[in-house]
Design an enzyme around this catalytic site. Structure first.
Site, PDB file in Angstrom:
ATOM      1  CE  LYS A  77      -3.962  -1.954   0.243  1.00  0.00           C
ATOM      2  NZ  LYS A  77      -4.965  -1.759  -0.792  1.00  0.00           N
ATOM      3  CE  LYS A 187      -5.165   1.823 -11.311  1.00  0.00           C
ATOM      4  NZ  LYS A 187      -4.210   1.133 -10.498  1.00  0.00           N
ATOM      5  CG  ASN A 195      -9.746   3.407  -5.574  1.00  0.00           C
ATOM      6  OD1 ASN A 195     -10.261   3.141  -6.653  1.00  0.00           O
ATOM      7  ND2 ASN A 195      -8.580   2.922  -5.227  1.00  0.00           N
ATOM      8  CB  SER A 256     -12.368   0.014  -5.056  1.00  0.00           C
ATOM      9  OG  SER A 256     -12.642   0.513  -3.762  1.00  0.00           O
TER      10      SER A 256
HETATM   11  O1  PAF Z   1      -7.584   0.388  -6.602  1.00  0.00           O
HETATM   12  C1  PAF Z   1      -8.324  -0.388  -7.237  1.00  0.00           C
HETATM   13  O2  PAF Z   1      -9.230  -1.014  -6.721  1.00  0.00           O
HETATM   14  C2  PAF Z   1      -8.034  -0.594  -8.732  1.00  0.00           C
HETATM   15  O3  PAF Z   1      -6.984   0.260  -9.080  1.00  0.00           O
HETATM   16  C3  PAF Z   1      -9.221  -0.396  -9.657  1.00  0.00           C
HETATM   17  C4  PAF Z   1      -8.703  -0.358 -11.089  1.00  0.00           C
HETATM   18  C5  PAF Z   1      -9.990   0.866  -9.357  1.00  0.00           C
HETATM   19  C6  PAF Z   1     -10.141  -1.588  -9.658  1.00  0.00           C
HETATM   20  O4  PAF Z   1     -10.820  -1.794  -8.471  1.00  0.00           O
END
Ligand code: PAF
Length: 310
Positions: A77, A187, A195, A256
């Site tokens: 993490k 990303k 999230n 997530s």
């Molecule tokens: O952090 C996460 O959970 C992943 O990066 C994603 C792509 C949002 C899928 O759950």
């Protein structure tokens, strides 16, 4: 090539599992002796939505226990990266490659403080993987892995391609990319939208587009990330809402990573996701009200765990 995966979380276990199954010389690195012993004995079990379950044994040890690797994949993490990076000189051969495959901003900087930036790689994944228990994962969504050399890295194009080929042999769709910094922000745009809202509402990724109020906030948070990225000259393109929707669909059955953290009572990655957007937006004069709000809400969610009713 010897490969070390640092961190036996969802992504770390998936990588170790897939690389081991493909016959790569891979080991897992963890800092907790009791979990290391457990994983060493039990191996890693992967379940798929079709109900298939496969197990494989993967060597697991504390930093320095295994022979040094040529490639170390950081999969802890974000808030653990600074501590885990201290182990890199023990985990890697001199001149070995360090690859961050993590969410958010700040991970590469923490690794560079220990290794220097020259031998670093950055990668992003959209893998829908959930940690069910130690060494037990549910792999819900196949996503792409993209790898490249971040600013300051001197890793050559053939070396990046060789790293990408390892992931392909392990069954991932993977390619090397020239503009990984932009893709890290791309990303971040996805994570900043999906999230916090899935964690606050406790819903699967696939539920988010079906909740209009939550979806409005997710898309607005993602649009702010795009604005901050563009203000620093990074060409993060595409419609943020559309990009979010595609990832939610591809990982519909996934919890997530932030939802998984909240459900397990662990600290979340909010400080390296939405909080970074707010801080960098403030420095550039770009307003980020939705990311500011989501940061405060997730911090409040973490802080209220001990006093929550029901
Ligand atoms: O952090 C996460 O959970 C992943 O990066 C994603 C792509 C949002 C899928 O759950």
């Amino acid at each position: 090539m010897k490969i070390a995966v640092i961190g036996p979380g969802a992504v770390g276990c998936l990588l170790a599992f897939s690389l081991a199954e493909a016959g790569e010389d891979v080991h897992l690195v963890d800092y907790r002796p009791e979990r290391t012993a457990f994983l060493q004995e039990q191996g890693i079990r992967l379940q798929t939505p079709g109900g298939e379950s496969r197990s494989i044994s993967v060597p697991c040890g504390l930093p320095g226990e295994a022979e040094p690797a040529d490639l170390a994949i950081m999969a802890v993490k974000a808030h653990q990266t600074a501590a885990a990076a201290q182990a890199l000189p023990m985990v890697l051969v001199p001149g070995g490659l360090g690859l961050s495959l993590q969410n958010g901003l700040g991970n590469l900087e923490a690794m560079a403080r220990v290794l220097g930036p020259e031998r670093l790689l950055a990668g992003i994944t959209y893998l829908g993987v959930t940690r069910q228990a130690a060494g037990r994962i549910f792999y819900a969504g196949q996503g792409e892995v993209l790898i490249g050399a971040p600013p300051g890295s001197l890793v050559t194009a053939p070396e990046i391609e060789a790293a990408a080929a390892i992931f392909r042999r392990a069954g991932f769709t993977c390619r090397s990319v020239p503009d990984i910094e932009t893709l890290l922000w791309d990303k971040l745009m996805i994570n900043a939208g999906i999230n916090p809202l899935t964690a606050l509402l406790r819903v699967l990724n696939g539920a988010l587009p079906e909740l209009p109020e939550a979806w409005f906030l997710a898309a607005a948070a993602a649009a702010e990330v795009q604005a901050v990225a563009r203000a620093q000259g990074l060409a993060v393109s595409g419609d943020p809402g559309e990009r979010l929707r595609r990832v939610c669909t591809a990982t519909a059955r996934n919890r997530s990573s932030m939802l998984q953290d909240v459900l397990a009572g662990r600290p979340t990655e909010i400080e390296s996701l939405n909080a970074q957007v707010s801080a960098r937006g403030a420095a550039l004069g770009v307003a980020t009200p939705v990311n500011d709000l989501l940061t405060r809400l997730v911090r409040a969610l973490e802080a209220s765990a001990a006093v929550r009713v029901g």
